[in-house]
Design a protein around this motif. Structure first.
Motif, PDB file in Angstrom:
ATOM      1  N   SER A 180     110.740 -17.967  -2.458  1.00 56.74           N
ATOM      2  CA  SER A 180     111.899 -18.424  -1.684  1.00 56.74           C
ATOM      3  C   SER A 180     111.571 -19.663  -0.858  1.00 56.74           C
ATOM      4  O   SER A 180     112.423 -20.529  -0.639  1.00 56.74           O
ATOM      5  CB  SER A 180     112.392 -17.308  -0.760  1.00 56.74           C
ATOM      6  OG  SER A 180     112.856 -16.209  -1.514  1.00 56.74           O
ATOM      7  N   ALA A 181     110.332 -19.751  -0.423  1.00 60.77           N
ATOM      8  CA  ALA A 181     109.910 -20.881   0.414  1.00 60.77           C
ATOM      9  C   ALA A 181     109.584 -22.121  -0.405  1.00 60.77           C
ATOM     10  O   ALA A 181     109.227 -23.165   0.156  1.00 60.77           O
ATOM     11  CB  ALA A 181     108.716 -20.482   1.256  1.00 60.77           C
ATOM     12  N   ARG A 220     106.098  -8.214  -2.651  1.00 64.81           N
ATOM     13  CA  ARG A 220     107.108  -8.575  -1.648  1.00 64.81           C
ATOM     14  C   ARG A 220     106.779  -9.910  -0.993  1.00 64.81           C
ATOM     15  O   ARG A 220     107.657 -10.755  -0.791  1.00 64.81           O
ATOM     16  CB  ARG A 220     107.192  -7.470  -0.592  1.00 64.81           C
ATOM     17  CG  ARG A 220     108.240  -7.741   0.486  1.00 64.81           C
ATOM     18  CD  ARG A 220     108.419  -6.544   1.381  1.00 64.81           C
ATOM     19  NE  ARG A 220     108.953  -5.404   0.657  1.00 64.81           N
ATOM     20  CZ  ARG A 220     109.214  -4.223   1.210  1.00 64.81           C
ATOM     21  NH1 ARG A 220     108.957  -4.041   2.505  1.00 64.81           N
ATOM     22  NH2 ARG A 220     109.703  -3.234   0.497  1.00 64.81           N
ATOM     23  N   LYS A 221     105.498 -10.111  -0.685  1.00 70.59           N
ATOM     24  CA  LYS A 221     105.086 -11.377  -0.081  1.00 70.59           C
ATOM     25  C   LYS A 221     105.260 -12.516  -1.075  1.00 70.59           C
ATOM     26  O   LYS A 221     105.632 -13.639  -0.703  1.00 70.59           O
ATOM     27  CB  LYS A 221     103.623 -11.292   0.367  1.00 70.59           C
ATOM     28  CG  LYS A 221     103.187 -12.418   1.287  1.00 70.59           C
ATOM     29  CD  LYS A 221     103.873 -12.346   2.632  1.00 70.59           C
ATOM     30  CE  LYS A 221     103.382 -13.419   3.576  1.00 70.59           C
ATOM     31  NZ  LYS A 221     104.112 -13.388   4.880  1.00 70.59           N
ATOM     32  N   GLU A 246     107.560 -12.802  -3.243  1.00 72.04           N
ATOM     33  CA  GLU A 246     108.984 -13.168  -3.233  1.00 72.04           C
ATOM     34  C   GLU A 246     109.278 -14.140  -2.094  1.00 72.04           C
ATOM     35  O   GLU A 246     110.065 -15.082  -2.248  1.00 72.04           O
ATOM     36  CB  GLU A 246     109.840 -11.910  -3.113  1.00 72.04           C
ATOM     37  CG  GLU A 246     109.796 -11.031  -4.359  1.00 72.04           C
ATOM     38  CD  GLU A 246     110.549  -9.732  -4.188  1.00 72.04           C
ATOM     39  OE1 GLU A 246     110.958  -9.428  -3.034  1.00 72.04           O
ATOM     40  OE2 GLU A 246     110.723  -9.005  -5.194  1.00 72.04           O
ATOM     41  N   GLU A 247     108.616 -13.927  -0.958  1.00 70.45           N
ATOM     42  CA  GLU A 247     108.790 -14.846   0.174  1.00 70.45           C
ATOM     43  C   GLU A 247     108.246 -16.229  -0.174  1.00 70.45           C
ATOM     44  O   GLU A 247     108.853 -17.256   0.179  1.00 70.45           O
ATOM     45  CB  GLU A 247     108.081 -14.292   1.410  1.00 70.45           C
ATOM     46  CG  GLU A 247     108.662 -12.999   1.952  1.00 70.45           C
ATOM     47  CD  GLU A 247     107.901 -12.496   3.159  1.00 70.45           C
ATOM     48  OE1 GLU A 247     107.115 -13.280   3.757  1.00 70.45           O
ATOM     49  OE2 GLU A 247     108.071 -11.312   3.515  1.00 70.45           O
TER      50      GLU A 247
END
Length: 238
Positions: free
Chosen positions: A27-28, A20-21, A23-24
């Protein structure tokens, strides 16, 4: 596509962060494939073919830790390279792509139990003198040592400026005019078993390591091996 994996899963396998992290991070714009930043969440990559970077640094999947018990034959060296071109024990492990190395050593003409792994912490633990891991050998020696000489080995002898630790020694069989001995020691001096029997006048003709602690070779054929599970690893330290 057979070897491909979702980018966020690969990043997680590399130990950078949870999926999940990861994915962040994607995105960043902190993740790049072959030098190109991507924010596409479902994109797949092929490890080894694509270069993945996080904040400009290459990331690679952490190798699964594996452990093998090999019945080493004579003629193989327990190093990762040999300038004389002699065969190397790691080439006997055919079913693993891990970067294995032998834990400790066995002489070129010595057979038997040898652990190979890619776990450096485990290897250090196994070899550290403080753990006093018992190693059992079968030695075919010239002649048959009398009881008083066996007692000397059991109590310890002065070898190369230092006393050996107490050992367990017994006669397993008489073969012609020679004897098959079993000896268990926890020290790891170079060629120690051979030097101990030479000291009492019964040089070793053949030598085989049969066990680490309570982990034995069992029915592993010469030159063959098997992968060890966690419960078997624990037997080493019993």
């Amino acid at each position: 596509m057979n070897n491909s994996i979702r980018l966020q899963k690969y990043i997680a396998q590399c130990g950078i962060a949870s999926r999940r992290k990861a994915e962040e991070f994607i995105s960043a714009g902190r993740v790049a494939i072959d030098g190109v930043i991507t924010r596409e969440m479902g994109i797949r990559v092929i490890p080894g073919e694509h270069t993945i970077t996080f904040d400009g640094k290459k990331v690679e999947a952490e190798e699964e830790l594996v452990y093998y018990l090999l019945n080493k034959p004579k003629g193989y060296v327990t190093t990762l390279a040999d300038p004389q071109g002699r065969p190397i024990v790691t080439t006997l492990i055919k079913t693993s792509k891990a970067r294995l190395f032998p834990v400790g050593r066995l002489d070129l003409d010595t057979e038997g139990a040898l652990i190979l792994t890619n776990d450096g912490d485990f290897a250090q633990k196994l070899q550290h003198p403080s753990h006093e891991i018992n190693k059992t050998y079968e030695a075919l020696v010239k002649g048959c040592p009398p009881r008083d000489k066996i007692t000397m080995l059991e109590r310890g002898i002065f070898l190369e400026g230092k006393m050996t630790a107490p050992a367990s020694v017994l006669v397993k069989a008489k073969i012609g005019g020679n004897c098959l001995m079993q000896i268990t020691i926890h020290e790891g001096r170079k060629r120690q078993v051979k030097k101990m029997f030479a000291f009492i006048g019964n040089p070793v003709l053949q030598l085989k390591r049969t066990a680490y602690g309570k982990l034995t070779l069992g029915r592993i054929a010469l030159g063959d091996y098997r992968q060890l599970n966690p419960s078997e690893l624990n037997k080493i330290f019993l």
